[in-house]
Write a protein that holds these residues in place. Structure first.
Motif, PDB file in Angstrom:
ATOM      1  N   UNK A 118      28.197 120.186 -41.826  1.00 60.21           N
ATOM      2  CA  UNK A 118      26.879 120.657 -41.419  1.00 60.21           C
ATOM      3  C   UNK A 118      26.920 121.011 -39.934  1.00 60.21           C
ATOM      4  N   UNK A 119      26.146 122.021 -39.556  1.00 64.64           N
ATOM      5  CA  UNK A 119      26.228 122.535 -38.192  1.00 64.64           C
ATOM      6  C   UNK A 119      24.855 122.648 -37.532  1.00 64.64           C
ATOM      7  N   UNK A 120      24.772 122.203 -36.283  1.00 63.26           N
ATOM      8  CA  UNK A 120      23.643 122.572 -35.437  1.00 63.26           C
ATOM      9  C   UNK A 120      23.931 123.989 -34.957  1.00 63.26           C
ATOM     10  N   UNK A 121      22.996 124.896 -35.218  1.00 64.13           N
ATOM     11  CA  UNK A 121      23.292 126.321 -35.098  1.00 64.13           C
ATOM     12  C   UNK A 121      22.211 127.075 -34.341  1.00 64.13           C
ATOM     13  N   UNK A 122      22.595 128.252 -33.862  1.00 62.50           N
ATOM     14  CA  UNK A 122      21.687 129.146 -33.151  1.00 62.50           C
ATOM     15  C   UNK A 122      21.749 130.537 -33.741  1.00 62.50           C
ATOM     16  N   UNK A 123      20.593 131.186 -33.763  1.00 63.68           N
ATOM     17  CA  UNK A 123      20.514 132.606 -34.075  1.00 63.68           C
ATOM     18  C   UNK A 123      20.540 133.342 -32.740  1.00 63.68           C
ATOM     19  N   UNK A 124      21.633 134.038 -32.469  1.00 63.62           N
ATOM     20  CA  UNK A 124      21.787 134.688 -31.170  1.00 63.62           C
ATOM     21  C   UNK A 124      20.832 135.854 -30.975  1.00 63.62           C
ATOM     22  N   UNK A 125      20.216 136.328 -32.043  1.00 61.27           N
ATOM     23  CA  UNK A 125      19.256 137.428 -31.919  1.00 61.27           C
ATOM     24  C   UNK A 125      17.826 136.933 -31.718  1.00 61.27           C
ATOM     25  N   UNK A 126      17.614 135.628 -31.777  1.00 59.91           N
ATOM     26  CA  UNK A 126      16.260 135.076 -31.659  1.00 59.91           C
ATOM     27  C   UNK A 126      15.750 135.176 -30.224  1.00 59.91           C
ATOM     28  N   UNK A 127      14.448 135.350 -30.091  1.00 62.87           N
ATOM     29  CA  UNK A 127      13.852 135.410 -28.763  1.00 62.87           C
ATOM     30  C   UNK A 127      13.767 134.025 -28.134  1.00 62.87           C
ATOM     31  N   UNK A 128      13.447 133.022 -28.931  1.00 60.46           N
ATOM     32  CA  UNK A 128      13.317 131.656 -28.427  1.00 60.46           C
ATOM     33  C   UNK A 128      14.698 131.012 -28.365  1.00 60.46           C
ATOM     34  N   UNK A 129      15.265 130.914 -27.173  1.00 58.81           N
ATOM     35  CA  UNK A 129      16.626 130.416 -27.019  1.00 58.81           C
ATOM     36  C   UNK A 129      16.717 128.891 -27.028  1.00 58.81           C
ATOM     37  N   UNK A 130      15.561 128.202 -27.130  1.00 58.16           N
ATOM     38  CA  UNK A 130      15.591 126.748 -27.252  1.00 58.16           C
ATOM     39  C   UNK A 130      15.583 126.316 -28.711  1.00 58.16           C
ATOM     40  N   UNK A 131      15.175 127.220 -29.571  1.00 60.06           N
ATOM     41  CA  UNK A 131      15.008 126.892 -30.985  1.00 60.06           C
ATOM     42  C   UNK A 131      16.264 127.248 -31.766  1.00 60.06           C
ATOM     43  N   UNK A 132      16.637 126.363 -32.688  1.00 65.15           N
ATOM     44  CA  UNK A 132      17.783 126.601 -33.546  1.00 65.15           C
ATOM     45  C   UNK A 132      17.505 126.068 -34.931  1.00 65.15           C
ATOM     46  N   UNK A 133      18.552 125.739 -35.644  1.00 63.87           N
ATOM     47  CA  UNK A 133      18.382 125.212 -36.996  1.00 63.87           C
ATOM     48  C   UNK A 133      19.616 124.404 -37.382  1.00 63.87           C
TER      49      UNK A 133
ATOM     50  N   UNK B  18      13.699 125.949 -37.232  1.00 63.55           N
ATOM     51  CA  UNK B  18      12.785 125.806 -36.093  1.00 63.55           C
ATOM     52  C   UNK B  18      12.847 124.420 -35.452  1.00 63.55           C
ATOM     53  N   UNK B  19      14.049 123.997 -35.097  1.00 61.02           N
ATOM     54  CA  UNK B  19      14.213 122.752 -34.368  1.00 61.02           C
ATOM     55  C   UNK B  19      14.591 123.070 -32.930  1.00 61.02           C
ATOM     56  N   UNK B  20      14.229 122.189 -32.015  1.00 60.34           N
ATOM     57  CA  UNK B  20      14.727 122.324 -30.648  1.00 60.34           C
ATOM     58  C   UNK B  20      16.179 121.852 -30.662  1.00 60.34           C
ATOM     59  N   UNK B  21      17.080 122.731 -30.351  1.00 61.52           N
ATOM     60  CA  UNK B  21      18.488 122.527 -30.649  1.00 61.52           C
ATOM     61  C   UNK B  21      19.143 121.420 -29.844  1.00 61.52           C
ATOM     62  N   UNK B  22      18.862 121.329 -28.542  1.00 63.01           N
ATOM     63  CA  UNK B  22      19.570 120.348 -27.729  1.00 63.01           C
ATOM     64  C   UNK B  22      19.242 118.895 -28.068  1.00 63.01           C
ATOM     65  N   UNK B  23      17.995 118.537 -28.342  1.00 68.64           N
ATOM     66  CA  UNK B  23      17.745 117.150 -28.753  1.00 68.64           C
ATOM     67  C   UNK B  23      18.512 116.740 -30.003  1.00 68.64           C
ATOM     68  N   UNK B  24      18.717 117.673 -30.933  1.00 69.89           N
ATOM     69  CA  UNK B  24      19.506 117.364 -32.126  1.00 69.89           C
ATOM     70  C   UNK B  24      20.965 117.123 -31.751  1.00 69.89           C
ATOM     71  N   UNK B  25      21.543 118.017 -30.956  1.00 61.31           N
ATOM     72  CA  UNK B  25      22.928 117.844 -30.539  1.00 61.31           C
ATOM     73  C   UNK B  25      23.095 116.552 -29.761  1.00 61.31           C
ATOM     74  N   UNK B  26      22.156 116.263 -28.885  1.00 58.27           N
ATOM     75  CA  UNK B  26      22.210 115.050 -28.070  1.00 58.27           C
ATOM     76  C   UNK B  26      22.169 113.800 -28.945  1.00 58.27           C
ATOM     77  N   UNK B  27      21.252 113.764 -29.896  1.00 60.05           N
ATOM     78  CA  UNK B  27      21.110 112.579 -30.745  1.00 60.05           C
ATOM     79  C   UNK B  27      22.308 112.429 -31.682  1.00 60.05           C
ATOM     80  N   UNK B  28      22.775 113.514 -32.261  1.00 57.35           N
ATOM     81  CA  UNK B  28      23.958 113.448 -33.124  1.00 57.35           C
ATOM     82  C   UNK B  28      25.173 112.963 -32.339  1.00 57.35           C
ATOM     83  N   UNK B  29      25.301 113.415 -31.095  1.00 59.29           N
ATOM     84  CA  UNK B  29      26.424 112.974 -30.266  1.00 59.29           C
ATOM     85  C   UNK B  29      26.347 111.467 -30.018  1.00 59.29           C
TER      86      UNK B  29
END
Length: 227
Positions: free
Chosen positions: A184-199, A210-221
């Motif tokens: 499973x991957x924390x991921x980003x859509x590079x074409x999205x306008x909101x650069x804080x939001x990922x999935x 529509x998750x805030x990407x860095x808090x997920x990466x931080x918590x998983x780490x």
């Protein structure tokens, strides 16, 4: 089992090396904070120097930094597959040591999409590490930029169960940046306008959008270090 014996279980050619064994050319390729840390033989001072670099990125790694401040017990220089990296020794919640590898930000080979990543990612890859992962699995952390994946390039069985037309992105525009070790991957859509939001791209169910990407990466780490 000694530390080096454990490391060699996963790569027989891995070495722990001394800073003063490096050539001048090798030293020139190291980040400045690595040099400042590694030329100091005092363990606590070395750890403090490395942590001071992490502490420049509280937005990305708030929980990770807090855990490292309390549980990082060693930082050493290593060579793996010809690459020089930092080996972190960290106490997990059971009191055992776990090992993470931080790659050299100065020697990365960036893919074409690197400049499309949000600045918050590029500054980590440029100023902290070119990926920082659990040594044994090479996962459970922000992947080396060379190991990040374009989701559209992979084969996903889950595509048979979800409606791609209903997704707000094209997989060809999406990058998997964090692998949780289970596919499973924390991921980003590079074409999205909101650069804080990922999935989160799950390999067994529909993605969590529509998750805030860095808090997920931080918590998983952090969770990875605790285990």
């Amino acid at each position: 089992m000694s530390k080096i014996e454990y490391l060699k279980k996963y790569n027989s050619k891995v070495e722990l090396i001394a800073f003063d064994s490096l050539t001048e050319e090798e030293i020139k390729l190291l980040p400045e904070y690595w040099i400042d840390a590694l030329k100091n033989q005092d363990v606590s001072s070395r750890i403090g120097t490395v942590l001071s670099q992490w502490e420049k990125f509280p937005y990305q790694f708030q929980s990770t930094i807090s855990y490292l401040q309390n549980n990082l017990v060693g930082v050493e220089l290593m060579r793996e597959n010809g690459q020089i990296a930092l080996l972190y020794s960290i106490k997990n919640i059971k009191g055992s040591e776990v090992y993470y590898i931080g790659y050299n930000s100065n020697t990365k080979s960036v893919p074409a999409y690197f400049e499309r990543l949000p600045q918050s990612f590029r500054e980590i890859y440029d100023q902290l590490h070119n990926g920082w992962v659990y040594y044994a699995s090479k996962a459970n952390g922000l992947l080396r930029i060379e190991d990040t994946i374009i989701l559209g390039d992979e084969d996903w069985g889950i595509l048979e169960e979800i409606d791609l037309r209903g997704l707000p992105f094209k997989l060809e525009d999406c990058i998997g940046l964090f692998d949780n070790g289970m596919g499973d991957y924390a991921s980003l859509d590079l074409s999205a306008e909101n650069k804080k939001s990922g999935f989160i791209w799950w390999h067994t169910k529909a993605p969590k959008l529509n998750i805030e990407i860095w808090p997920v990466i931080d918590e998983w780490t952090k969770i990875g270090m605790e285990r």
